[in-house]
Design a protein around this motif. Structure first.
Motif, PDB file in Angstrom:
ATOM      1  N   ALA A  78     -10.917  60.918  28.839  1.00 17.42           N
ATOM      2  CA  ALA A  78     -11.714  61.881  28.057  1.00 17.42           C
ATOM      3  C   ALA A  78     -11.186  62.083  26.638  1.00 17.42           C
ATOM      4  O   ALA A  78     -11.076  63.209  26.155  1.00 17.42           O
ATOM      5  CB  ALA A  78     -11.764  63.225  28.799  1.00 17.42           C
ATOM      6  N   GLY A  79     -10.839  60.988  25.966  1.00 10.39           N
ATOM      7  CA  GLY A  79     -10.358  61.070  24.594  1.00 10.39           C
ATOM      8  C   GLY A  79      -8.924  61.521  24.448  1.00 10.39           C
ATOM      9  O   GLY A  79      -8.447  61.742  23.336  1.00 10.39           O
ATOM     10  N   THR A  96     -15.357  60.832  35.249  1.00 11.94           N
ATOM     11  CA  THR A  96     -14.367  60.733  34.171  1.00 11.94           C
ATOM     12  C   THR A  96     -13.731  59.351  34.220  1.00 11.94           C
ATOM     13  O   THR A  96     -13.237  58.929  35.267  1.00 11.94           O
ATOM     14  CB  THR A  96     -13.271  61.793  34.328  1.00 11.94           C
ATOM     15  N   GLU A  97     -13.737  58.673  33.100  1.00 13.10           N
ATOM     16  CA  GLU A  97     -13.088  57.360  33.053  1.00 13.10           C
ATOM     17  C   GLU A  97     -11.596  57.550  32.790  1.00 13.10           C
ATOM     18  O   GLU A  97     -11.200  58.165  31.799  1.00 13.10           O
ATOM     19  CB  GLU A  97     -13.708  56.493  31.959  1.00 13.10           C
ATOM     20  N   ILE A  98     -10.796  57.021  33.699  1.00 15.91           N
ATOM     21  CA  ILE A  98      -9.334  57.090  33.597  1.00 15.91           C
ATOM     22  C   ILE A  98      -8.809  55.666  33.515  1.00 15.91           C
ATOM     23  O   ILE A  98      -9.134  54.830  34.367  1.00 15.91           O
ATOM     24  CB  ILE A  98      -8.721  57.787  34.831  1.00 15.91           C
ATOM     25  N   THR A  99      -8.000  55.393  32.515  1.00 17.49           N
ATOM     26  CA  THR A  99      -7.394  54.069  32.377  1.00 17.49           C
ATOM     27  C   THR A  99      -5.878  54.201  32.461  1.00 17.49           C
ATOM     28  O   THR A  99      -5.284  55.018  31.753  1.00 17.49           O
ATOM     29  CB  THR A  99      -7.788  53.394  31.050  1.00 17.49           C
ATOM     30  N   VAL A 100      -5.290  53.413  33.328  1.00 18.42           N
ATOM     31  CA  VAL A 100      -3.835  53.381  33.497  1.00 18.42           C
ATOM     32  C   VAL A 100      -3.341  52.048  32.970  1.00 18.42           C
ATOM     33  O   VAL A 100      -3.747  50.989  33.463  1.00 18.42           O
ATOM     34  CB  VAL A 100      -3.435  53.540  34.979  1.00 18.42           C
ATOM     35  N   ARG A 118      14.723  61.682  41.559  1.00 18.14           N
ATOM     36  CA  ARG A 118      15.557  62.220  40.491  1.00 18.14           C
ATOM     37  C   ARG A 118      14.768  62.818  39.335  1.00 18.14           C
ATOM     38  O   ARG A 118      15.344  63.510  38.496  1.00 18.14           O
ATOM     39  CB  ARG A 118      16.492  61.126  39.967  1.00 18.14           C
ATOM     40  N   GLN A 119      13.465  62.541  39.280  1.00 18.89           N
ATOM     41  CA  GLN A 119      12.658  63.056  38.176  1.00 18.89           C
ATOM     42  C   GLN A 119      11.351  63.638  38.699  1.00 18.89           C
ATOM     43  O   GLN A 119      10.798  63.161  39.690  1.00 18.89           O
ATOM     44  CB  GLN A 119      12.361  61.943  37.163  1.00 18.89           C
ATOM     45  N   GLU A 120      10.870  64.673  38.004  1.00 22.80           N
ATOM     46  CA  GLU A 120       9.597  65.284  38.371  1.00 22.80           C
ATOM     47  C   GLU A 120       8.434  64.404  37.908  1.00 22.80           C
ATOM     48  O   GLU A 120       8.592  63.483  37.112  1.00 22.80           O
ATOM     49  CB  GLU A 120       9.487  66.690  37.782  1.00 22.80           C
ATOM     50  N   ALA A 121       7.255  64.764  38.393  1.00 24.37           N
ATOM     51  CA  ALA A 121       6.109  63.863  38.263  1.00 24.37           C
ATOM     52  C   ALA A 121       5.136  64.230  37.160  1.00 24.37           C
ATOM     53  O   ALA A 121       5.117  65.359  36.651  1.00 24.37           O
ATOM     54  CB  ALA A 121       5.361  63.824  39.590  1.00 24.37           C
ATOM     55  N   TYR A 122       4.304  63.250  36.832  1.00 17.99           N
ATOM     56  CA  TYR A 122       3.084  63.454  36.070  1.00 17.99           C
ATOM     57  C   TYR A 122       1.919  63.248  37.037  1.00 17.99           C
ATOM     58  O   TYR A 122       1.899  62.278  37.807  1.00 17.99           O
ATOM     59  CB  TYR A 122       2.963  62.435  34.933  1.00 17.99           C
ATOM     60  N   CYS A 123       0.955  64.161  36.990  1.00 20.85           N
ATOM     61  CA  CYS A 123      -0.195  64.068  37.878  1.00 20.85           C
ATOM     62  C   CYS A 123      -1.447  64.473  37.105  1.00 20.85           C
ATOM     63  O   CYS A 123      -1.522  65.582  36.566  1.00 20.85           O
ATOM     64  CB  CYS A 123       0.002  64.971  39.106  1.00 20.85           C
ATOM     65  N   LEU A 124      -2.419  63.591  37.045  1.00 22.69           N
ATOM     66  CA  LEU A 124      -3.674  63.858  36.355  1.00 22.69           C
ATOM     67  C   LEU A 124      -4.759  64.172  37.376  1.00 22.69           C
ATOM     68  O   LEU A 124      -4.944  63.429  38.340  1.00 22.69           O
ATOM     69  CB  LEU A 124      -4.086  62.650  35.513  1.00 22.69           C
ATOM     70  N   LEU A 125      -5.469  65.270  37.170  1.00 24.20           N
ATOM     71  CA  LEU A 125      -6.608  65.646  37.999  1.00 24.20           C
ATOM     72  C   LEU A 125      -7.846  65.666  37.111  1.00 24.20           C
ATOM     73  O   LEU A 125      -7.872  66.383  36.094  1.00 24.20           O
ATOM     74  CB  LEU A 125      -6.384  67.021  38.632  1.00 24.20           C
ATOM     75  N   TYR A 181     -15.399  70.096  35.488  1.00 23.85           N
ATOM     76  CA  TYR A 181     -14.337  70.924  34.924  1.00 23.85           C
ATOM     77  C   TYR A 181     -13.521  70.090  33.943  1.00 23.85           C
ATOM     78  O   TYR A 181     -13.639  68.853  33.911  1.00 23.85           O
ATOM     79  CB  TYR A 181     -13.441  71.496  36.025  1.00 23.85           C
ATOM     80  N   ALA A 182     -12.720  70.737  33.147  1.00 29.04           N
ATOM     81  CA  ALA A 182     -11.875  70.023  32.194  1.00 29.04           C
ATOM     82  C   ALA A 182     -10.721  69.355  32.934  1.00 29.04           C
ATOM     83  O   ALA A 182     -10.066  69.989  33.768  1.00 29.04           O
ATOM     84  CB  ALA A 182     -11.330  70.991  31.145  1.00 29.04           C
ATOM     85  N   PRO A 183     -10.452  68.081  32.674  1.00 29.95           N
ATOM     86  CA  PRO A 183      -9.312  67.423  33.316  1.00 29.95           C
ATOM     87  C   PRO A 183      -8.007  68.161  33.017  1.00 29.95           C
ATOM     88  O   PRO A 183      -7.861  68.784  31.964  1.00 29.95           O
ATOM     89  CB  PRO A 183      -9.304  66.025  32.677  1.00 29.95           C
TER      90      PRO A 183
END
Length: 269
Positions: free
Chosen positions: A64-65, A89-93, A77-84, A112-114
């Motif tokens: 979404a831009g 919605t087009e999501i590119t990884v 050992r590290q916390e996460a990133y999580c996209l909802l 809703y807003a991501p």
């Protein structure tokens, strides 16, 4: 009834649950996305919301831009990133290095807003202190989103860091909403055990369990740390609101002095 799935994973998207095809009762699609440096993968579902959770790797998420460069050495050992993100919605990884991501989806007609949940915003509960059941259920319960902070979503997603030789989801409990566990171990040969509805199953790296009903709990073998994503689909008219119904047979374990008698030389021990 419990279903446990474990299979070799390959580069690309590895489906574990397809709600339209698999009669597992989760109402969710679940898979593991495996990427190498330079790989790119795009998600766009016209009727389903999507959660993308970085287990390990170095990726750029674009939606979404907006975009975010996310790095995580591992889930221990590290916390996460999580996209909802909502439906359509087009999501590119795009991967800058070897990366593995957990994907969870379900139907949701709300727009809703991501939301991007980052290491700074993850909710972490440190449970099972040393004096509680002799430290045998020490764990970290992490919640990215649930009914409290994302009532617009039909899903819940978090992680549990299960320390070596310890228990989690304990004492045994249940809730009406089916739950999915996706297991990761700090060593690929690591293992543990899951208990659900009177059944016992061995857990392993990249294994997935579907708990449809009954009391459930987990344990990891000594020497092996276990981290599992836990995902829940709200039931229509009955969302998971941190719902926990303890097994009355084991409810006494919540007493502050539950294990005080152990090794005290009391009669019968």
């Amino acid at each position: 009834m419990t279903t446990y799935l474990n299979k070799p994973v390959r580069r690309g998207y590895n489906p574990y649950i397809d709600a339209a095809r698999d009669d597992l009762g989760t109402a969710m699609d679940v898979g593991l996305l495996v990427l190498e440096a330079g790989d790119s993968y795009t998600i766009r579902e016209p009727e389903k919301e999507t959660a993308v959770l970085l287990f390990a790797g170095d990726v750029t998420l674009a939606w979404a831009g907006q975009s975010c460069h996310a790095r995580r050495s591992d889930c221990f050992r590290q916390e996460a990133y999580c996209l909802l993100a909502p439906r359509n919605t087009e999501i590119t990884v795009t991967a800058q290095g070897p990366s593995e991501l957990y994907i969870q989806q379900t139907e949701n007609c709300r727009d809703y807003a991501p939301v991007l949940y980052t290491p700074d915003t993850v909710q972490v509960q440190h449970a099972g202190a040393a004096g509680e059941l002799m430290g045998c259920m020490r764990r970290e319960i992490k919640t990215f989103f649930d009914y409290e902070n994302a009532p617009f979503s039909n899903m819940v997603l978090g992680e549990v860091l299960n320390f070596p030789g310890k228990w989690s989801s304990y004492p045994p409990h249940h809730h009406p909403q089916p739950e999915v566990y996706f297991y990761r171990f700090d060593h690929p040969q690591g293992f543990g055990a899951g208990f659900a509805n009177g059944e016992i199953y061995k857990t392993g790296h990249n294994g997935l369990a579907v708990i449809r009903e009954g009391f459930h709990s987990q344990t990891a073998a000594p020497g092996y740390a276990m981290c599992y994503a836990w995902g829940i689909r709200h039931l229509e008219g009955d969302p998971w609101e941190k719902t926990r119904i303890d097994d009355p047979e084991h409810a006494w374990l919540w007493k502050q002095d539950a294990n005080e008698h152990i090794f005290k030389g009391e009669e019968g021990l």
